[in-house]
Design an enzyme around this catalytic site. Structure first.
Site, PDB file in Angstrom:
ATOM      1  N   HIS A  57       0.990  -1.164  -0.330  1.00  0.00           N
ATOM      2  CA  HIS A  57       0.053  -0.113   0.084  1.00  0.00           C
ATOM      3  C   HIS A  57       0.715   1.169   0.432  1.00  0.00           C
ATOM      4  O   HIS A  57       0.530   2.437  -0.310  1.00  0.00           O
ATOM      5  CB  HIS A  57      -0.399   0.082   1.170  1.00  0.00           C
ATOM      6  CG  HIS A  57      -2.004  -1.142   1.281  1.00  0.00           C
ATOM      7  ND1 HIS A  57      -2.635  -1.360   0.375  1.00  0.00           N
ATOM      8  CD2 HIS A  57      -1.686  -2.186   2.208  1.00  0.00           C
ATOM      9  CE1 HIS A  57      -3.825  -2.198   0.979  1.00  0.00           C
ATOM     10  NE2 HIS A  57      -2.669  -3.377   1.540  1.00  0.00           N
ATOM     11  N   ARG A  58       2.198   1.268  -0.179  1.00  0.00           N
ATOM     12  CA  ARG A  58       3.152   2.377   0.123  1.00  0.00           C
ATOM     13  C   ARG A  58       2.866   3.393  -1.438  1.00  0.00           C
ATOM     14  O   ARG A  58       3.231   4.365  -0.973  1.00  0.00           O
ATOM     15  CB  ARG A  58       4.597   2.065   0.175  1.00  0.00           C
ATOM     16  CG  ARG A  58       4.226   1.836   1.506  1.00  0.00           C
ATOM     17  CD  ARG A  58       6.509   1.284   1.488  1.00  0.00           C
ATOM     18  NE  ARG A  58       6.598   1.063   2.897  1.00  0.00           N
ATOM     19  CZ  ARG A  58       7.102  -0.589   3.391  1.00  0.00           C
ATOM     20  NH1 ARG A  58       7.446  -0.846   2.245  1.00  0.00           N
ATOM     21  NH2 ARG A  58       7.100  -0.797   4.290  1.00  0.00           N
ATOM     22  N   ALA A  59       2.346   2.429  -2.314  1.00  0.00           N
ATOM     23  CA  ALA A  59       2.440   2.782  -3.700  1.00  0.00           C
ATOM     24  C   ALA A  59       1.354   4.372  -3.607  1.00  0.00           C
ATOM     25  O   ALA A  59       1.240   5.250  -3.835  1.00  0.00           O
ATOM     26  CB  ALA A  59       1.583   2.357  -4.493  1.00  0.00           C
TER      27      ALA A  59
END
Length: 701
Positions: free
Chosen positions: A302-304
């Site tokens: 989910h970092r993107a």
């Protein structure tokens, strides 16, 4: 010293005095990279910028030029950790926190001073002590107390942390760096110390893909990833860049003067953007758009989308807007989501115009058209005219990727980090206490082979005064057993590639020649990769090591000049021999991973006991053919499973079986060993080497 001659024989004028940093406004092209650096300067929560590019693409120049745009910072006077006097009360170092608690003061009550934004470069050979901080040996000896000396990360707080060639940085150091940057805090708990301090720098990293790709683990933790090679300069831009570089080398002050106005505008825009950022808002619909693009790109984790939200907010702040618009979201997708995509594909080429031309549809009947016009006239008169909405859209009308990950915009592909030009920067590391590069001190386990003098002195320094007072004999330094630290060493090691080739049956000669050619092809790159090659052939009743582990092409050609063929297929004994060769190579200390490349159809007809000379002939005669085949299959699968349990061992099955009479045994062996499977029925040396090389890079990573 004489001036160096130029390209046309003319002598270069002596370097004029003046600033030696090329302004960012003077850099030609590279608009995407410059935009990313400015956005990261506005919003530190973007997570930093990593720039890939070959030699001479101005990566380092742009990183330093972006730092020159940043305004000075206000810090607590005398702080070694660049503590923000207007920041949260909890974002202080341990020493200042104790001081505030003892005095009853608040952070805002302390005296302040203004400093330039720090720029800290991390050297490739940096040690953990220098990075995080350690005991100040001199002050500890003077005071008789443990005095902490801050490291590079303390100085980098609220500044720029620059890492050149991040792909070549030691793996443990890079993991430590990213952990600190993600948490925003440095914690040191050792040598009698317990220190915490904030660390929120703007990370700027660069690397050359030809020297090794950046590990996916690192790429995922950095907010924006770009390639300087994705925007090649035009001929006119190359000429302009050369002129600027030559002018800056001879008269840097004139270049700075010419770009002074643009530089001041960029500095002012940066200050205003940081103020606007506090009020920028992003709607749930816009966040949903970013998440959908991440799903279509096949992004893991989910970092993107988290970084993409920060990029979009920074882009809005740069334009001095409080609301994020569609263009901000598109830029965020390009900078933060596309580089992390695992399924991003280029758009399909447009179809041939001649093939796609279709006759125009026939016009509708004239009578029906007139009737429809008459019916619609009263309705149009009743509807009031709609007011045109000239405000920019808040969410893009179309996605940048289709559900399959195909780019709908050709420009998107220049942001995809798909190129794999070099070997992985990870490599194999062997840790020991006797050979290699000193990476960190450690408490000794048994006899000390290499003494870490620096760490031992730091551990003993705080106690010198008390030990000197109770000592009966005067010594320069008093060292006790509890102070002793050993060196933890690390050295790079190559892999051992063991070709296990089926030399039985009618096609054995073709397989052996292909394996011989593949082994020699791989040996040509063995010097750079430190890999060794071995070759084992199995036929008859036993497997034979034709080529022991070596990097020598001459030895490989000499040993493989004559190769036995025909007879039975003792596959289990061949895998056993490969394991023995690999274990022996690992014991020597110069081999990390052992990759077994098995070229076979997976079918065996000779038991391991028979190959070892311990078979019971009566027991074998009692079994029928079906039971014997099942026993052979189970024996090979058991050997493959045991190979999976060995540390550092990996299996690559190259299946040469005719699919008309396929048993699928090779695929079962690969699955049992946790390895990889490739089908190459008509293998030659080039195809086998190519498949093996690609698969080996995947196995090593």
């Amino acid at each position: 010293a004489p001036a160096a001659a130029g390209a046309g024989g003319a002598k270069r004028a002596p370097l004029a005095p003046g600033p030696r940093q090329l302004p960012l406004a003077a850099v030609v092209g590279m608009e995407n990279v410059k935009t990313a650096l400015i956005l990261a300067s506005v919003n530190p929560y973007i997570g930093g910028v990593v720039i890939a590019g070959t030699r001479g693409t101005a990566k380092s120049v742009m990183a330093r030029a972006a730092h020159a745009l940043m305004p000075p910072i206000s810090v607590v006077k005398g702080s070694q950790y660049n503590i923000d006097p207007d920041g949260p009360e909890g974002e202080v170092d341990s020493f200042l926190a104790a001081e505030l608690e003892a005095s009853g003061k608040k952070l805002s009550d302390l005296e302040t001073e203004v400093r330039p934004v720090p720029f800290c470069q991390v050297p490739l050979d940096v040690l953990e002590d220098r990075l995080l901080g350690s005991v100040d040996l001199e002050k500890s000896l003077q005071t008789g107390e443990t005095v902490f000396e801050p490291g590079l990360l303390a100085r980098a707080h609220r500044g720029v942390l620059y890492i050149d060639d991040i792909n070549l940085l030691d793996e443990s150091i890079s993991n430590l760096l990213l952990s600190v940057i993600s948490s925003g805090e440095v914690v040191v708990e050792r040598e009698g110390l317990s220190v915490r301090h904030p660390c929120r720098p703007i990370l700027v990293a660069t690397y050359n893909p030809e020297e090794g790709e950046l590990r996916n683990h690192l790429l995922d933790r950095i907010g924006v990833a770009l390639s300087a090679d994705a925007e090649p300069l035009t001929l006119e831009q190359r000429i302009e860049a050369s002129e600027v570089a030559n002018r800056f080398a001879n008269d840097p002050a004139s270049v700075v003067e010419d770009t002074a106005e643009a530089q001041e505008d960029m500095k002012a825009a940066l200050v205003y953007a940081r103020e606007f950022l506090k009020d920028v808002r992003i709607s749930p619909a816009q966040m949903a758009y970013l998440c959908e693009e991440a799903v279509r790109a096949g992004v893991q984790g989910h970092r993107a989308e988290i970084f993409a939200v920060e990029v979009a907010k920074a882009a809005a702040a740069v334009d001095q807007r409080e609301d994020v618009i569609a263009d901000d979201l598109k830029l965020a997708v390009k900078l933060a989501i596309i580089p992390r995509g695992t399924s991003v594909q280029p758009p399909e080429p447009p179809p041939d115009d001649e093939m796609m031309q279709q006759p125009p549809p026939p016009p509708p009947p004239q009578d029906n058209q007139e009737d429809q016009d008459q019916e619609q006239e009263p309705e149009s008169e009743e509807e009031p005219p709609e007011e045109e909405d000239n405000s920019p859209p808040m969410v893009p009308e179309e996605f940048m990727l289709d559900p399959e990950g195909v780019a709908l915009d050709p420009d998107v592909m220049q942001f995809a980090m798909k190129s794999q030009k070099g070997r992985s920067g990870k490599g194999n590391l062997i840790f020991s206490e006797d050979r290699g590069r000193y990476i960190k001190p450690m408490l000794p386990k048994g006899k000390v082979t290499r003494l870490a003098v620096d760490a031992t002195m730091r551990a003993a320094a705080p106690y010198q005064r008390t030990r000197r007072q109770r000592a009966s004999k005067i010594k320069p330094v008093y060292i006790e057993e509890s102070d002793v630290r050993a060196k933890r060493m690390a050295r790079k090691a190559g892999s051992l590639i063991v070709f296990v080739v089926d030399a039985s049956g009618s096609m054995a000669l073709n397989r052996m020649n292909a394996a011989k050619g593949a082994a020699i092809n791989l040996l040509t790159t063995a010097y750079q990769s430190r890999d060794k090659i071995s070759l084992i052939a199995f036929q008859g009743e036993q497997a034979t090591v034709l080529l022991p582990p070596t990097r020598s092409i001459a030895m490989a050609k000499r040993r493989l000049e004559r190769m036995p063929c025909g007879g039975g297929s003792p596959l289990a004994h061949a895998l056993n021999q490969a394991v023995q060769v690999g274990l022996q190579a690992q014991k020597c200390g110069d081999t990390g991973d052992v990759v077994i490349v098995c070229v076979s159809d997976g079918r065996a007809n000779v038991r391991l006991a028979k190959s070892l000379g311990i078979a019971d002939e009566d027991e074998a005669a009692d079994k029928n053919d079906k039971a014997e085949k099942e026993a052979l299959k189970e024996e090979v699968l058991t050997m493959a499973k045991s190979l999976r349990a060995l540390p550092g061992f990996k299996l690559l099955m190259l299946d040469t079986e005719n699919k008309f009479v396929s048993t699928g045994m090779a695929k079962e062996i690969a699955a049992a060993a946790g390895g990889r499977y490739h089908y190459i029925p008509k293998a030659n040396d080039q195809s086998m080497a190519s498949v093996a090389n690609q698969a080996l890079m995947g196995l090593k990573n």
